[in-house]
Every structure is written in C-alpha cells, then in structure tokens.
Motif scaffolding. Structure first.
Motif, PDB file in Angstrom:
ATOM      1  N   LYS A 131     133.235  17.139  99.402  1.00  0.00           N
ATOM      2  CA  LYS A 131     133.143  17.958  98.189  1.00  0.00           C
ATOM      3  C   LYS A 131     131.786  17.779  97.506  1.00  0.00           C
ATOM      4  N   SER A 132     131.315  16.535  97.425  1.00  0.00           N
ATOM      5  CA  SER A 132     130.032  16.263  96.786  1.00  0.00           C
ATOM      6  C   SER A 132     128.886  16.896  97.559  1.00  0.00           C
ATOM      7  N   ALA A 133     128.962  16.817  98.883  1.00  0.00           N
ATOM      8  CA  ALA A 133     127.929  17.442  99.711  1.00  0.00           C
ATOM      9  C   ALA A 133     127.906  18.947  99.484  1.00  0.00           C
ATOM     10  N   GLY A 134     129.067  19.554  99.350  1.00  0.00           N
ATOM     11  CA  GLY A 134     129.139  20.990  99.126  1.00  0.00           C
ATOM     12  C   GLY A 134     128.471  21.408  97.832  1.00  0.00           C
ATOM     13  N   VAL A 135     128.633  20.606  96.791  1.00  0.00           N
ATOM     14  CA  VAL A 135     127.996  20.904  95.503  1.00  0.00           C
ATOM     15  C   VAL A 135     126.476  20.892  95.656  1.00  0.00           C
ATOM     16  N   HIS A 171     129.826  20.671 106.563  1.00  0.00           N
ATOM     17  CA  HIS A 171     129.504  21.962 105.957  1.00  0.00           C
ATOM     18  C   HIS A 171     128.574  22.791 106.837  1.00  0.00           C
ATOM     19  N   LEU A 172     127.807  22.132 107.691  1.00  0.00           N
ATOM     20  CA  LEU A 172     126.723  22.791 108.408  1.00  0.00           C
ATOM     21  C   LEU A 172     126.995  23.020 109.888  1.00  0.00           C
ATOM     22  N   SER A 202     136.573  23.483 107.336  1.00  0.00           N
ATOM     23  CA  SER A 202     137.263  23.693 106.064  1.00  0.00           C
ATOM     24  C   SER A 202     137.692  22.381 105.421  1.00  0.00           C
ATOM     25  N   LEU A 203     137.929  22.442 104.120  1.00  0.00           N
ATOM     26  CA  LEU A 203     138.438  21.281 103.395  1.00  0.00           C
ATOM     27  C   LEU A 203     139.761  20.810 103.978  1.00  0.00           C
ATOM     28  N   LEU A 262     137.012  10.937 103.716  1.00  0.00           N
ATOM     29  CA  LEU A 262     135.717  11.591 103.499  1.00  0.00           C
ATOM     30  C   LEU A 262     135.807  12.822 102.601  1.00  0.00           C
ATOM     31  N   VAL A 263     136.978  13.118 102.086  1.00  0.00           N
ATOM     32  CA  VAL A 263     137.162  14.341 101.299  1.00  0.00           C
ATOM     33  C   VAL A 263     136.224  14.398 100.095  1.00  0.00           C
ATOM     34  N   ASN A 264     136.127  13.313  99.347  1.00  0.00           N
ATOM     35  CA  ASN A 264     135.255  13.318  98.165  1.00  0.00           C
ATOM     36  C   ASN A 264     133.792  13.482  98.554  1.00  0.00           C
ATOM     37  N   LEU A 265     133.380  12.866  99.659  1.00  0.00           N
ATOM     38  CA  LEU A 265     132.008  13.032 100.139  1.00  0.00           C
ATOM     39  C   LEU A 265     131.763  14.484 100.538  1.00  0.00           C
TER      40      LEU A 265
END
Length: 247
Positions: free
Chosen positions: A21-25, A71-72, A5-6, A16-19
């Motif tokens: 989020k970007s990966a999730g998009v 995410h994976l 989770s975030l 790494l939060v911004n990374l």
C-alpha cells in the motif's frame, strides 16, 4: 492498473500488505501508477555487511522491494544478485516465499569478500538482455561502501546508459563516511559528456536502514525514475508508448 492486485498480495504475502500500500502511494505521487517495469535487487555481500544481515536490514529491504515490484511486474518475483569480490549468487525472492529468504540464501554462500560493483552490474545487464524484456528496469543497488575498481564501475554505468536500466543506489552505514564519495560522484556524471542520459541516483539510508519510514524509502527509491524515463524515451532507449510520467 497494478501488476498484482491487493487481494493477491493478501493471499500470498499478507505480511507485505502495508508495504504494498505504501509503495502504491509513492508510485502515484510520482506519476508512475500503471507503469510496467522489471525490478532488480543487488545486495552487497562484503564482510562489512555482516551486521546488516544479522539485524535484518537486508531482509527488510528485500521485503520493501517486493512490495514495490508487485505494482510494476506481474510475476511476483524479483531477481537478486549478491556480490562481494565476485558475484556470489544470482537468485530471486518471491512474494510467496519471502519470509526469512535472505537468511536462507546467505546460509548457502561462502566467504564474504570485498566490493566489486561492475561484476554485479554485468550480471544484471546479462539477465535483463537474456530475459527478452521490453519494459524498462529499476535496479535497486545496495552497498555499504565504494568499489574495488572505481574506473570499472563508472565504465559499466556509462555503457549501460544506452540500455533501459535505471540504477538506484542506496547506501547503508555512516552517511559521513568517505566510502560514499564515489557514489555521489557517480550520481553526478556529466550528460552527455560521460553518458547519454542520467541513468543513476543515490541516497543514503543511514546506519539503521530499518528506521527509514516506508513512505520515505519508497519516495527515495522511485523519485528519480520518472525523469530518467522521460529522457530515455526522448533518446529512444525506452519505447515511447505506455505511461509517460510528469517530471
């Protein structure tokens, strides 16, 4: 649902939060949200890679791969293989200890040799098989040049096509260099003449990979994965259940 989770990323690896989020998009864009997959990172440790370790490019790639893996895969770690003439190290990077991790690993390695893809590929294959994993795997394979043995690299890729492993090659360096001709050829190997499915992709990140925007990098890292998943499921290489992304 994401593997990690975030809020967990915010707690364990806030940088790494911004990374993440970007990966999730990018994963959502390519129909991969909710997928479970192992993620590997293979890193070139040959002598010509020295500038990319020095300027932080390798650490930046490792951080981006961690952001994607969260995410994976729910274990918060990515197995990493460092290779040159031989396999120089088999280790891991983790969300909770990612900052400066590449420098700490490299400090314990010896001579930076030449470039043997197939030995690194063999190490990934062994790790995956020994792990008992049932999910497919995305192998992010970074290099700044062609292999010592093109024949061995091609042979390993073709044999590995029957395993649930997708090899995403990423080049560092001069995009016009002839060093990358082999990877372009590897990306286009005939199916089914040479391999049962197309199990590899290649893209070039240029001479300063850190400048590639996160969104673009993630799109390139996962862009060919969905098509491979469909083909691999059709061949029985990957189980049919689970998320089936559109092509």
């Amino acid at each position: 649902m994401v593997a990690i989770s975030l809020s967990k990323v915010q707690q364990t690896a806030p940088a790494l939060v911004n990374l993440y989020k970007s990966a999730g998009v990018s994963l959502t864009k390519h129909g991969l949200d909710g997928l479970r997959a192992a993620v590997y990172l293979v890193v070139d440790h040959s002598g010509s890679m020295r500038p990319y370790y020095r300027d932080g490019s390798v650490q930046a790639l490792a951080d981006r791969v961690l952001g994607l893996s969260a995410h994976l895969d729910d274990d918060g770690t990515v197995p990493v293989v460092f290779f040159s003439t031989d396999v120089d190290a088999e280790t891991s990077i983790a969300l909770a200890d990612h900052q400066g991790r590449i420098d700490r690993i490299v400090a314990g390695l010896g001579h930076m040799g030449k470039t043997s893809y197939h030995l690194a590929m063999d190490a990934v294959i062994d790790h995956y098989l020994d792990s008992g994993a049932t999910e497919p795997a995305l192998v992010i394979f970074q290099t700044d040049g062609g292999p010592l043995s093109k024949l061995a690299a091609e042979r390993y890729l073709c044999k590995a096509a029957r395993l649930p492993l997708f090899w995403q090659f990423i080049g560092f360096g001069d995009p016009d260099s002839k060093q990358f001709d082999f990877l372009r050829k590897l990306d286009e190997l005939a199916v089914p003449g040479k391999r049962v499915v197309d199990n590899a992709g290649f893209f070039h990140a240029g001479e300063d990979p850190r400048r590639v925007p996160d969104a673009e990098l993630y799109d390139r890292l996962v862009g060919e994965f969905p098509k491979w998943l469909v083909a691999a499921r059709a061949q029985g290489i990957v189980p049919a259940q689970g998320t089936v992304p559109p092509v």
